[in-house]
Design a protein around this motif. Structure first.
Motif, PDB file in Angstrom:
ATOM      1  N   GLU A 102      -2.945   5.300  -0.935  1.00 57.92           N
ATOM      2  CA  GLU A 102      -3.903   4.203  -0.764  1.00 57.92           C
ATOM      3  C   GLU A 102      -4.239   4.002   0.715  1.00 57.92           C
ATOM      4  OE1 GLU A 102      -2.715   1.329  -4.518  1.00 57.92           O
ATOM      5  OE2 GLU A 102      -1.480   1.273  -2.695  1.00 57.92           O
ATOM      6  N   ARG A 103      -3.203   4.048   1.550  1.00 52.95           N
ATOM      7  CA  ARG A 103      -3.405   3.882   2.992  1.00 52.95           C
ATOM      8  C   ARG A 103      -4.302   4.998   3.528  1.00 52.95           C
ATOM      9  NH1 ARG A 103      -1.780   0.862   6.888  1.00 52.95           N
ATOM     10  NH2 ARG A 103      -0.348  -0.311   5.622  1.00 52.95           N
ATOM     11  N   TYR A 143      -6.510   6.757   1.870  1.00 56.61           N
ATOM     12  CA  TYR A 143      -7.859   6.540   1.359  1.00 56.61           C
ATOM     13  C   TYR A 143      -8.583   5.493   2.198  1.00 56.61           C
ATOM     14  CZ  TYR A 143     -11.730   5.139  -1.558  1.00 56.61           C
ATOM     15  OH  TYR A 143     -12.989   4.835  -1.999  1.00 56.61           O
ATOM     16  N   LEU A 190       0.847  -1.190   0.000  1.00 54.77           N
ATOM     17  CA  LEU A 190       0.000   0.000   0.000  1.00 54.77           C
ATOM     18  C   LEU A 190       0.886   1.245   0.000  1.00 54.77           C
ATOM     19  CD1 LEU A 190      -2.739  -0.854   2.661  1.00 54.77           C
ATOM     20  CD2 LEU A 190      -2.983  -0.837   0.184  1.00 54.77           C
TER      21      LEU A 190
END
Length: 80
Positions: free
Chosen positions: A19-20, A22, A15
């Protein structure tokens, strides 16, 4: 031999920060929905509406647990 935990660790480490972030935001939204639906369900007099809110809460808990798995956090356990 296939080690599913090793596979999970590898996926978790892939990740990126965006992404983390989100997923963290999505988890916060799921938790907020869980809290609100639980409060509303407790206040409902209509049995059908109360059941619908409890079903939504259950679905949101499931979604939150999936997100937590992706983030490598322990799942929230529903106490009955």
């Amino acid at each position: 031999m296939f080690n599913k935990w090793r596979c999970f660790e590898l996926r978790q480490n892939n990740l990126n920060p965006k992404e983390r972030a989100y997923l963290e935001g999505a988890l916060q939204m799921e938790n907020l929905c869980i809290a609100k639906c639980s409060v509303y369900a407790d206040q409902c007099a209509d049995h059908e509406l109360k059941n619908m809110l409890f079903r939504i809460t259950k679905d949101k808990r499931h979604h939150a647990n999936i997100i937590k798995q992706e983030l490598g956090k322990p799942e929230w356990q529903h106490q009955q």
